[in-house]
Design a protein around this motif. Sequence first.
Motif, short mmCIF file in Angstrom:
data_model
loop_
_atom_site.label_atom_id
_atom_site.label_comp_id
_atom_site.label_asym_id
_atom_site.label_seq_id
_atom_site.Cartn_x
_atom_site.Cartn_y
_atom_site.Cartn_z
N LEU A 18 53.77 39.64 -50.50
CA LEU A 18 55.14 40.12 -50.29
C LEU A 18 55.85 39.26 -49.26
CD1 LEU A 18 57.53 42.09 -50.32
CD2 LEU A 18 56.19 43.62 -48.84
N ARG A 21 56.68 35.81 -50.62
CA ARG A 21 57.81 35.82 -51.55
C ARG A 21 59.13 35.97 -50.81
NH1 ARG A 21 56.53 37.49 -57.16
NH2 ARG A 21 54.26 37.49 -57.41
N LEU A 22 59.15 36.82 -49.79
CA LEU A 22 60.37 37.00 -49.01
C LEU A 22 60.79 35.69 -48.35
CD1 LEU A 22 59.51 40.41 -47.31
CD2 LEU A 22 61.33 40.04 -48.99
N THR A 49 66.06 41.37 -44.76
CA THR A 49 64.92 40.57 -45.22
C THR A 49 64.20 39.94 -44.04
OG1 THR A 49 65.94 40.13 -47.37
CG2 THR A 49 64.22 38.61 -46.65
N TRP A 52 62.19 42.59 -42.56
CA TRP A 52 61.04 42.88 -43.42
C TRP A 52 59.91 41.88 -43.14
CZ3 TRP A 52 62.10 43.76 -49.39
CH2 TRP A 52 61.10 44.60 -49.93
N ASN A 252 60.73 43.15 -60.55
CA ASN A 252 59.30 43.22 -60.30
C ASN A 252 58.75 41.92 -59.71
OD1 ASN A 252 56.90 45.02 -60.68
ND2 ASN A 252 56.15 43.26 -61.86
N SER A 254 60.81 39.67 -57.70
CA SER A 254 61.50 39.29 -56.47
C SER A 254 61.72 40.50 -55.57
CB SER A 254 62.85 38.66 -56.79
OG SER A 254 63.64 38.54 -55.62
N PRO A 255 61.07 40.56 -54.40
CA PRO A 255 61.31 41.70 -53.50
C PRO A 255 62.76 41.75 -53.00
CG PRO A 255 59.96 40.02 -52.43
CD PRO A 255 60.06 39.64 -53.87
N THR A 290 59.10 49.26 -49.99
CA THR A 290 57.73 48.78 -50.03
C THR A 290 56.88 49.64 -50.95
OG1 THR A 290 57.97 47.88 -47.79
CG2 THR A 290 55.73 48.11 -48.64
N TRP A 293 57.53 48.32 -54.24
CA TRP A 293 57.00 46.97 -54.44
C TRP A 293 55.49 46.98 -54.63
CZ3 TRP A 293 58.60 42.42 -55.88
CH2 TRP A 293 57.72 41.35 -55.79
N GLU A 296 54.41 48.46 -57.88
CA GLU A 296 55.01 47.84 -59.07
C GLU A 296 55.56 48.90 -60.03
OE1 GLU A 296 53.16 44.31 -60.81
OE2 GLU A 296 51.55 44.49 -59.30
#
Length: 384
Positions: A18, A21-22, A49, A52, A252, A254-255, A290, A293, A296
């Motif tokens: 996660l 990806r962020l 973000t 996060w 699903n 991209s956070p 979260t 995320w 899923e």
Amino acid sequence: MAVKPFQIHVEQFVLDDLRSRLKKTRWPDAVKGSEWNRGTSLEYLQQITDYWIDDFDWREQERQLNEFQQFSSDVDGVKLHFIHERGRGPKPMPLILTHGWPSSFFEMTKMIHLLSDPAANGGDANDAFDVVVPSLPGCGFSQRSIQKSMTLEAIADLWAQLMVSVLGYHRFGAHGGDIGAGVSTNLGRRHPEKIIGIHITAVASPFLGPEAAPLSSAEKNYLSQIRLWEKEEGAYEHLQGTRPQTLAYGLNDSPVGLAAWIIEKFRAWSDCGGNIEQRFSKDELLTNLTIYWVTETINSSMRLYYDHQHRKGPDQSPRWVEVPTGVTLTVEPVNRAPIEWAKRTYNVQRWTELPKGGHFAAFEEPELLAEEIRAFFRPLRKQI
């Protein structure tokens, strides 16, 4: 049907992925000065973000959530996750609380102790409830179903089995907002012998066939408000009710995409005056995000709209909800129906219009909502 203890624990590699990806987000541009007018604010999304990535502590949120008594059980082939907090009082009433979209069971957690232990929270021990808070099927830690259609009616049937066959309650009350209000309504329609009463923060659209009474001026004004709301806010519902799979690939993967889709609703639908953090802290927003995320479940949560809009065959449930109904409305325009609109469908026994609060009432005004739930069910407790 066995009940198993449940504890939330997200594997570290999921959290590491996660964060990675962020950090790798490919940001779009934005029209200068557009703020939130064209969708989620680029500036705010970048701020949250960063939080996060650098400051949000999922392990602490996980620890707090695990302070609640959580369980799982297979109900009619669907593995359900739920909180079950026993009431502290002389005769607690069983009560199931159902969240809506795009929130999760997390929304209801602010009310759990207010309802299960009222004496410790400024109330009367005689108002105590045994509180059950399930995650909707395909939301959070409840099973994602790819075989069974999850309509509001189907979920209400699962809830009835959970409360009676699994947890052993003969009769119980139900509360819900948004999708949860629809589930609670169907509990009252389909299982009246099991339901003491329902309390909702949104009312279903009534039958308006040829034999229906003419609309009042207040009802006509309300319908005009709904049409304006749908024009400005309703695109999500149409998309999720028709082509949710197409949207799911991006959300699903991209956070930040997921955050943009959900945070925009928390701002637009809450009573926040345009400042989302007047109602929700970053930690609260990111805990909800979260949960979506790591499980899923954004796709399966959106499928609830598709399944409901494409349900097959006529529903045999009665249109009229005979069980006692309490209605607490917030200032959210789309749900601020007049009482005569509600009385076309429900046996309304209590009606309250709050001066504040929005779509996420249990999150925004937990004390006010909990007191309304206590007050509504107080005269019905002799039916336990």
